[in-house]
Design an enzyme around this catalytic site. Structure first.
Site, PDB file in Angstrom:
ATOM      1  N   LYS A   1      15.218  18.467 -28.114  1.00 46.45           N
ATOM      2  CA  LYS A   1      15.711  18.725 -26.770  1.00 46.45           C
ATOM      3  C   LYS A   1      14.525  18.940 -25.841  1.00 46.45           C
ATOM      4  CE  LYS A   1      19.154  21.680 -24.444  1.00 46.45           C
ATOM      5  NZ  LYS A   1      20.113  22.802 -24.655  1.00 46.45           N
TER       6      LYS A   1
ATOM      7  N   GLU B   1      25.267  20.491 -32.078  1.00 47.61           N
ATOM      8  CA  GLU B   1      23.949  21.048 -31.779  1.00 47.61           C
ATOM      9  C   GLU B   1      23.669  22.252 -32.682  1.00 47.61           C
ATOM     10  OE1 GLU B   1      21.587  22.143 -27.723  1.00 47.61           O
ATOM     11  OE2 GLU B   1      23.380  23.321 -28.111  1.00 47.61           O
TER      12      GLU B   1
ATOM     13  N   CYS C   1      23.743  19.022 -25.532  1.00 47.78           N
ATOM     14  CA  CYS C   1      24.301  20.012 -24.631  1.00 47.78           C
ATOM     15  C   CYS C   1      23.976  19.706 -23.168  1.00 47.78           C
ATOM     16  CB  CYS C   1      23.807  21.393 -25.070  1.00 47.78           C
ATOM     17  SG  CYS C   1      24.751  22.784 -24.439  1.00 47.78           S
TER      18      CYS C   1
END
Length: 337
Positions: free
Chosen positions: A132, A48, A166
């Site tokens: 995200k 990430e 994540c």
């Protein structure tokens, strides 16, 4: 006559980024792509916000301190933007080495940043771009949000590939949206498990490694978990007081690849290890795992629970005619013709 299921070698990155340095980040990315290809890998996955590194500064002090120390502008200036020479160089490296690349990076778009994942095919062409959906906690001081179109799985020559970042892996409905699309290879990108140890157990490696492993079992898919590390040089850059040094430590890498039954396929390395980890993926074993539990198939009960998913891309500006604009009457239109 039997079906030939794809079998190939995959690589995940466990390394420290070139923190806040776009040019050096691209250089390191291209180098790791070449290294993975030379070892026979057909897929490489990066952590990430690998470019230009995860913004650890937002967890260490107030927004005022972050701005005063110059982190806000430096982070923005060194983020990666699509269509730039830096992005083109990474795509060209994928094509040169004939390897599929999943790149985690901080995406600059206009005046905003997004936690993004870019899937590039072995021809250098874009397979997918995603953001995200919801930045986690203080990440919201830096990054904007994605939308439902970012919960997508894509057909590739290697199989059906999907990605999340994540703590998106802690969102049950988002996970189910991915499972429902017959995901075969999942890329779950992590930043590093270096923060607030040992007093914030939820942020540590034990919990989040378990999350990765459970995803593989729940979705009966291969789970690639690239994970960055924090270097001593980054500690020096980030920490100007002893108190800050108590909040973040060097290391924190927990890169791994899991099979669809939860088997760990990569060697266990020290959390300070810097390099690539490899595993052989045989997509044929997915059907064996699916025979026991397919959460969006035979093991589901849609008459009891089901997911409502809006995958329409969100438009921040919708062009439309003003109600004050003159509208031609039908007879006027006919005369004009």
């Amino acid at each position: 006559m039997g079906i030939n299921h794809p079998k190939f070698k995959a690589a995940v990155v466990q390394a420290a980024p070139a923190f806040l340095d776009l040019d050096a980040s691209v250089e390191r990315t291209v180098s790791l792509i070449a290294e993975a290809s030379a070892e026979g890998a057909q897929l490489i996955a990066f952590p990430e916000t690998w470019i230009p590194g995860y913004p650890w500064h937002i967890w260490l002090d107030s927004p005022a301190w972050v701005m005063a120390k110059g982190f806000v502008q430096r982070y923005f200036d060194n983020a990666l933007q699509y269509g730039t020479p830096e992005a083109d160089r990474i795509a060209a490296a994928a094509a040169k080495h004939r390897i599929t690349v999943s790149l985690g990076f901080s995406e600059r778009d206009g005046g905003s940043l997004y936690i993004s994942q870019w899937l590039i095919g072995p021809d250098g062409q874009t397979i997918s771009r995603r953001r995200k959906l919801k930045p986690t906690h203080v990440e919201r001081t830096v990054f904007g949000e994605g939308d439902g179109s970012d919960l997508s799985v894509h057909d590739t020559a290697l199989g059906r590939i999907g990605s999340l970042c994540c703590w998106e892996h802690l969102q049950p409905l988002s996970k189910y949206a991915m499972y429902s699309q017959n995901e075969q290879i999942h890329i779950g990108a992590w930043p590093s498990f270096s923060l607030y140890q040992p007093f914030a157990h939820a942020l540590g490696s034990e919990v989040n490694v378990a999350v990765s492993r459970v995803y593989a079992v729940e979705g009966q898919c291969f789970f690639l978990a690239p994970c960055a590390t924090v270097s001593e040089a980054m500690i020096e850059e980030l920490c100007d007081t002893p108190e800050k040094r108590n909040l973040i430590r060097a290391g924190g890498g927990q890169a791994a690849i899991y099979g669809p039954d939860g088997t760990l396929l990569t060697p266990t390395m020290p959390d300070t290890y810097d390099g690539l980890l490899y595993a052989e993926l045989d997509l044929g074993v997915i059907s064996i795992a699916k025979s026991a539990a397919d959460p969006a198939g035979h093991y589901s009960r849609p008459d009891v629970t089901r997911l409502l998913l809006n995958r329409t891309p969100a438009k921040r500006v919708q062009d439309m005619a003003s109600p004050l604009d003159p509208v031609a009457e039908p007879e006027d239109t006919a005369q004009a013709q």
